[in-house]
Design a protein around this motif. Structure first.
Motif, short mmCIF file in Angstrom:
data_model
loop_
_atom_site.label_atom_id
_atom_site.label_comp_id
_atom_site.label_asym_id
_atom_site.label_seq_id
_atom_site.Cartn_x
_atom_site.Cartn_y
_atom_site.Cartn_z
N ALA A 1 0.76 -1.36 -0.10
CA ALA A 1 -0.14 -0.04 -0.20
C ALA A 1 0.87 1.15 -0.28
CB ALA A 1 -1.11 0.39 1.17
N VAL A 2 1.62 0.79 1.48
CA VAL A 2 2.71 1.94 0.84
C VAL A 2 4.37 2.27 -0.20
CG1 VAL A 2 4.94 3.45 1.92
CG2 VAL A 2 2.75 2.65 3.81
N GLY A 3 3.97 1.49 -1.11
CA GLY A 3 5.06 1.19 -1.38
C GLY A 3 3.80 2.28 -3.53
N LYS A 4 3.06 1.41 -3.06
CA LYS A 4 2.06 2.66 -4.55
C LYS A 4 1.71 3.64 -4.06
CE LYS A 4 -1.00 -2.53 -4.89
NZ LYS A 4 -1.91 -3.20 -4.53
N THR A 5 1.13 4.13 -3.25
CA THR A 5 0.94 5.32 -2.74
C THR A 5 2.33 6.21 -3.11
OG1 THR A 5 -0.63 4.62 -1.35
CG2 THR A 5 0.12 6.90 -1.39
N LEU A 6 3.39 5.63 -2.28
CA LEU A 6 4.68 6.38 -2.83
C LEU A 6 5.10 6.66 -4.70
CD1 LEU A 6 7.41 7.77 -1.39
CD2 LEU A 6 7.32 5.77 -1.41
N ALA A 7 4.30 5.46 -4.67
CA ALA A 7 4.66 6.04 -6.86
C ALA A 7 4.71 6.99 -7.57
CB ALA A 7 4.91 4.55 -7.61
N MET A 8 3.49 7.04 -6.93
CA MET A 8 1.89 7.72 -7.06
C MET A 8 2.02 9.21 -7.24
SD MET A 8 -1.18 6.01 -6.78
CE MET A 8 -1.05 4.51 -7.59
N LEU A 9 2.62 9.65 -5.78
CA LEU A 9 3.12 10.31 -5.33
C LEU A 9 4.30 11.42 -5.93
CD1 LEU A 9 1.48 10.24 -1.78
CD2 LEU A 9 0.19 11.13 -3.19
N ALA A 10 5.14 10.65 -5.52
CA ALA A 10 6.62 11.17 -5.91
C ALA A 10 6.47 11.77 -7.62
CB ALA A 10 7.46 10.68 -5.80
N GLY A 11 5.67 10.56 -8.10
CA GLY A 11 5.58 11.19 -9.56
C GLY A 11 4.85 12.12 -10.00
N ALA A 12 3.85 12.57 -9.20
CA ALA A 12 3.11 13.91 -9.00
C ALA A 12 4.18 14.98 -8.36
CB ALA A 12 1.57 13.52 -8.37
N ARG A 13 5.24 14.80 -7.94
CA ARG A 13 5.89 16.16 -7.58
C ARG A 13 7.21 15.81 -8.35
NH1 ARG A 13 6.54 16.71 -0.87
NH2 ARG A 13 4.74 16.65 -0.61
N GLY A 14 7.29 15.05 -9.87
CA GLY A 14 8.46 14.80 -10.34
C GLY A 14 10.22 13.94 -9.93
N VAL A 15 9.45 13.07 -9.02
CA VAL A 15 10.49 12.61 -8.41
C VAL A 15 10.44 10.87 -8.42
CG1 VAL A 15 11.81 11.64 -6.37
CG2 VAL A 15 10.99 13.93 -6.18
N PRO A 16 11.55 10.68 -9.61
CA PRO A 16 11.01 9.28 -9.73
C PRO A 16 11.32 8.22 -9.35
CG PRO A 16 13.48 10.02 -11.16
CD PRO A 16 12.75 11.07 -9.72
N VAL A 17 11.38 6.80 -9.57
CA VAL A 17 10.96 6.07 -8.04
C VAL A 17 11.05 4.39 -9.14
CG1 VAL A 17 9.52 4.79 -6.23
CG2 VAL A 17 9.43 7.30 -6.71
N LEU A 18 11.81 4.15 -8.66
CA LEU A 18 12.26 2.41 -8.42
C LEU A 18 11.29 1.89 -8.30
CD1 LEU A 18 13.96 0.08 -10.67
CD2 LEU A 18 15.49 0.22 -10.12
N GLY A 19 10.76 0.42 -8.59
CA GLY A 19 9.83 -0.28 -7.75
C GLY A 19 10.32 -2.05 -7.49
N LEU A 20 10.51 -1.95 -6.74
CA LEU A 20 11.02 -4.10 -7.40
C LEU A 20 10.43 -4.84 -6.47
CD1 LEU A 20 14.44 -3.01 -5.79
CD2 LEU A 20 14.03 -3.24 -8.03
N VAL A 21 9.81 -5.53 -6.58
CA VAL A 21 9.07 -6.61 -6.20
C VAL A 21 9.44 -7.93 -6.45
CG1 VAL A 21 6.80 -5.15 -7.56
CG2 VAL A 21 7.43 -6.81 -8.81
#
Length: 325
Positions: free
Chosen positions: A151-171
């Motif tokens: 839940a936090v991982g998904k949300t962090l990626a969305m919120l960071a993207g909206a701020r222009g911060v790229p996120v690399l997610g690992l699963v």
């Protein structure tokens, strides 16, 4: 009132039962809320197990977040009205028909936000947004995170993207990549693939990551530190593996890396009211604009709380499991 109660600490699916509890009465500065929907968070399950930072007195009602309607006002409460739809988090006993919340922690829900989103809009998204600010990443600086499909991982990626911060997610499962892409989160790698580290370095570029978020521990910590750039920060957010973090001293020394812990509850308690309102305002804005989506896997009746907790632990969940009193 109907409530999900545990008389002992233990595995939630084994100790939680539907029971009767007295309807709580609000004290000064408190409100009583009639629950509409309440989510099942991982920290709720750890609390039922007796292994979280907060340990309730037994017997206890589970749950810490919900959306509902104001049912009663305690002395001195202003700015809220009976029947008003509100959401609250960092409270106790939300897996019931009614719960009590301090008025200062109750947030009115705009008409444009559905109950399913409002039920889970504060705890995990606010933790993700506080974490994002804690990482102090500027636009263009990479963040790497494991358990990116949480839940936090998904949300962090969305919120960071909206701020222009790229996120690399690992699963940890190949299927997790497609699950996140279905939510519009495209920069994801499966650690089940043998070449994932090389692909991660290619994505991050020569400067590598500004920060990394570790929710697993053990060997996963080693992997994240290897992807940090000079003066990078590794943040411990959880310990899914139940193992101590393994951090090579060479990477720590030569990269002059920093390791920090992050506990959203403590950060939230220490945050000023104005700052918290600013962050909640951003969450509401992102949710209404569609930049933040909060999917639901399933909704269960409170009587089926044991089954609901089992469902919340299944791999490959697309969203939160909710309870309806």
């Amino acid at each position: 009132m109907r409530s999900a109660i545990h008389a002992t600490f233990g595995e939630p699916s084994q100790v939680l039962v539907l029971g009767d509890s007295a309807v709580p009465q609000p004290g000064p500065g408190e409100v009583r809320i009639r629950t509409i929907l309440a989510p099942i968070h991982n920290h709720d399950l750890w609390t039922v197990r007796g292994q979280y930072g907060y340990k309730p007195e037994l017997p206890a009602i589970g749950g810490s977040e919900a959306v509902g309607t104001v049912d009663a006002l305690g002395d001195g409460v202003e700015g809220l009205a009976i029947g008003q739809r509100v959401m609250a988090a960092s409270v106790h006993g939300t897996w019931a028909e009614y719960f009590i919340a301090p008025a200062r922690m109750v947030i009115p829900v705009p008409a444009g936000i559905a109950d399913e989103a409002a039920a889970q809009l504060v705890a995990m998204p606010l933790s993700a947004l506080m974490l994002l600010e804690f990482l102090q990443a500027r636009p263009g600086q990479w963040i790497v995170q494991n358990t990116a499909n949480g839940a936090v991982g998904k949300t962090l990626a969305m919120l960071a993207g909206a701020r222009g911060v790229p996120v690399l997610g690992l699963v940890r499962r190949d299927a997790g990549v497609d699950e996140l892409k279905a939510l519009g989160i495209d920069t994801v790698l499966s650690t089940a693939q043998p070449d994932w580290k090389a692909r991660a370095r290619a994505l991050l570029g020569d400067t590598l990551a500004h920060a990394a978020v570790d929710s697993i521990g053990g060997q996963a910590s080693t992997d994240l530190v290897s992807l940090l750039g000079d003066n990078g920060t590794l943040v411990s957010f959880g310990t899914m593996a139940g193992e101590p973090m393994q951090i090579p001293s060479g990477d720590l020394i030569f990269k002059q890396a920093t390791v920090k812990g992050f506990w959203g509850s403590k950060v939230s308690r220490e945050m000023s009211g104005d700052n918290k309102r600013r962050l909640v305002g951003e969450l509401l804005q992102r949710a209404m604009s569609g930049e933040l989506t909060l999917p639901v896997q399933a909704t269960y009746d409170l009587a089926d709380v044991a089954e609901a907790t089992r469902a919340s632990l299944l791999p490959g969940r697309r969203g939160k499991v909710l309870l309806r009193p």
